[in-house]
Design an enzyme around this catalytic site. Structure first.
Site, PDB file in Angstrom:
ATOM      1  N   GLU A  51      12.843  53.269  -7.161  1.00  0.00           N
ATOM      2  CA  GLU A  51      11.944  52.126  -7.307  1.00  0.00           C
ATOM      3  C   GLU A  51      12.158  51.586  -8.712  1.00  0.00           C
ATOM      4  O   GLU A  51      11.808  52.227  -9.701  1.00  0.00           O
ATOM      5  CB  GLU A  51      10.481  52.517  -7.119  1.00  0.00           C
ATOM      6  CG  GLU A  51       9.563  51.290  -7.236  1.00  0.00           C
ATOM      7  CD  GLU A  51       8.079  51.611  -7.382  1.00  0.00           C
ATOM      8  OE1 GLU A  51       7.288  50.656  -7.487  1.00  0.00           O
ATOM      9  OE2 GLU A  51       7.709  52.811  -7.409  1.00  0.00           O
ATOM     10  N   ASP A  76      11.186  52.818 -14.993  1.00  0.00           N
ATOM     11  CA  ASP A  76      10.557  51.746 -15.772  1.00  0.00           C
ATOM     12  C   ASP A  76      10.722  52.077 -17.244  1.00  0.00           C
ATOM     13  O   ASP A  76      10.902  53.247 -17.604  1.00  0.00           O
ATOM     14  CB  ASP A  76       9.069  51.609 -15.412  1.00  0.00           C
ATOM     15  CG  ASP A  76       8.541  50.205 -15.654  1.00  0.00           C
ATOM     16  OD1 ASP A  76       8.761  49.674 -16.762  1.00  0.00           O
ATOM     17  OD2 ASP A  76       7.905  49.626 -14.752  1.00  0.00           O
ATOM     18  N   ASP A 125       9.559  40.394 -12.540  1.00  0.00           N
ATOM     19  CA  ASP A 125       9.489  39.103 -13.218  1.00  0.00           C
ATOM     20  C   ASP A 125      10.622  38.234 -12.665  1.00  0.00           C
ATOM     21  O   ASP A 125      11.778  38.647 -12.696  1.00  0.00           O
ATOM     22  CB  ASP A 125       9.673  39.335 -14.722  1.00  0.00           C
ATOM     23  CG  ASP A 125       9.544  38.060 -15.551  1.00  0.00           C
ATOM     24  OD1 ASP A 125       9.774  36.964 -15.006  1.00  0.00           O
ATOM     25  OD2 ASP A 125       9.221  38.176 -16.740  1.00  0.00           O
ATOM     26  N   LYS A 129      14.211  31.230 -16.015  1.00  0.00           N
ATOM     27  CA  LYS A 129      15.114  30.566 -16.953  1.00  0.00           C
ATOM     28  C   LYS A 129      16.279  31.452 -17.402  1.00  0.00           C
ATOM     29  O   LYS A 129      17.138  31.002 -18.151  1.00  0.00           O
ATOM     30  CB  LYS A 129      14.326  30.098 -18.183  1.00  0.00           C
ATOM     31  CG  LYS A 129      13.287  29.034 -17.870  1.00  0.00           C
ATOM     32  CD  LYS A 129      12.578  28.561 -19.145  1.00  0.00           C
ATOM     33  CE  LYS A 129      11.549  27.494 -18.832  1.00  0.00           C
ATOM     34  NZ  LYS A 129      10.854  27.021 -20.061  1.00  0.00           N
ATOM     35  N   THR A 199       1.175  47.615  -4.223  1.00  0.00           N
ATOM     36  CA  THR A 199       1.034  47.880  -5.641  1.00  0.00           C
ATOM     37  C   THR A 199      -0.250  47.245  -6.161  1.00  0.00           C
ATOM     38  O   THR A 199      -0.869  46.405  -5.500  1.00  0.00           O
ATOM     39  CB  THR A 199       2.216  47.301  -6.445  1.00  0.00           C
ATOM     40  OG1 THR A 199       2.141  45.872  -6.400  1.00  0.00           O
ATOM     41  CG2 THR A 199       3.547  47.755  -5.873  1.00  0.00           C
ATOM     42  N   TYR A 201      -0.562  45.060  -8.532  1.00  0.00           N
ATOM     43  CA  TYR A 201      -0.404  43.622  -8.693  1.00  0.00           C
ATOM     44  C   TYR A 201      -0.314  42.911  -7.343  1.00  0.00           C
ATOM     45  O   TYR A 201      -0.776  41.776  -7.201  1.00  0.00           O
ATOM     46  CB  TYR A 201       0.832  43.319  -9.544  1.00  0.00           C
ATOM     47  CG  TYR A 201       0.698  43.844 -10.955  1.00  0.00           C
ATOM     48  CD1 TYR A 201      -0.418  43.535 -11.727  1.00  0.00           C
ATOM     49  CD2 TYR A 201       1.667  44.676 -11.505  1.00  0.00           C
ATOM     50  CE1 TYR A 201      -0.566  44.023 -13.009  1.00  0.00           C
ATOM     51  CE2 TYR A 201       1.529  45.173 -12.793  1.00  0.00           C
ATOM     52  CZ  TYR A 201       0.415  44.843 -13.539  1.00  0.00           C
ATOM     53  OH  TYR A 201       0.274  45.334 -14.810  1.00  0.00           O
TER      54      TYR A 201
END
Length: 259
Positions: A51, A76, A125, A129, A199, A201
């Site tokens: 993950e 992470d 994320d 850009k 999750t 979020y």
């Protein structure tokens, strides 16, 4: 750094299933378990699933509970977040889950060729850009191919329409086989226990009325990857911004659509 973070870092350093290596150490000595995760840590030959950007580790822990016949590793760079899943899995005595604190760009230092069978990318994320930082860009596909098995699978879950559209275009440009794809997961026909794991979020996005996108595809080997050349409309909000301002903007958009 707050006292709570310091305590979490101290806890993590003592957890037997958490691995933290500075790049300087990797560059000088390498990682001794590279290619040996099954033998040296898990003690079995079960498939390894990663993950990426695991945050609190909800998927790594949730999947480990549901699938004891597989091994899961949450990755992470944010140790304070990872502490939640690491502590929970330790308390539950889950022997098929581990955590690795490192940058995703460095995963070839930790895993050998054909060592990983699946990769989950959960709510990254979208990097609207910065193409090179998108976790489904061709740059990262090349990294994943270094460690995935021949028919290694990649899962993406995202609230970002930009990220979803970009990934679809990347898959199309490189002719990757798609196993499942939907821009509204919880109103789709799919019924899979895996997708019931949400999750922290993701719960927030659902509460705000956002649809969840999901893609499952095979990351086949390619001699050369093609970066899609398409213009994609930016999301009307920042996926990673959880401020009151973002919530109000989404509510206002819904009101306009209802008029």
């Amino acid at each position: 750094m707050g006292k709570n973070k310091l305590q979490k870092f101290e806890d993590m350093s003592s957890y037997p299933h958490v691995f933290q290596f500075p790049f300087s150490v990797l560059r000088e000595k390498g990682f001794e378990m590279k290619g040996k995760w099954n033998h040296s840590f898990f003690g079995n030959n079960n498939p390894i699933v990663l993950e990426l950007g695991c945050g609190k580790g909800e998927y790594a822990v949730g999947l480990a509970r549901k699938y004891p016949e597989k091994n899961f590793i949450g990755i992470d760079i944010k140790g304070a977040r990872m502490w939640t899943g690491a502590r929970q899995s330790l308390e539950e005595k889950l022997s098929n889950v581990a955590f690795l604190r490192t940058s995703i760009e460095l995963i070839p230092f930790f895993f050998a060729n054909d060592e990983v069978s699946e990769i989950w990318i959960t709510f990254p994320d979208p990097q609207m850009k910065k193409v090179r930082k998108r976790l489904t860009s061709t740059r990262f596909m090349e990294l994943y191919r270094q460690i995935l098995t021949e028919n290694g699978i990649i899962h993406l879950k995202s609230d970002s329409n930009f990220m979803y559209t970009y990934t679809c275009e990347m898959i199309k440009a490189n002719h990757y086989p798609v196993l499942f794809c939907t821009d509204d997961l919880y109103n789709s026909c799919i019924h899979d226990d895996i997708l019931e794991i949400k999750t922290f979020y993701e719960q927030q996005w659902l509460e705000r009325g956002l649809s969840i996108k999901y893609i499952k595809f095979i990351c086949e080997n390619r001699e050369q990857l093609i970066e899609p050349d398409v213009d994609i409309e930016y999301d009307p909000y920042r996926s990673f911004n959880r401020s009151k301002r973002s919530r109000n903007k989404i509510k206002d958009d819904h009101k306009e659509n209802e008029l």
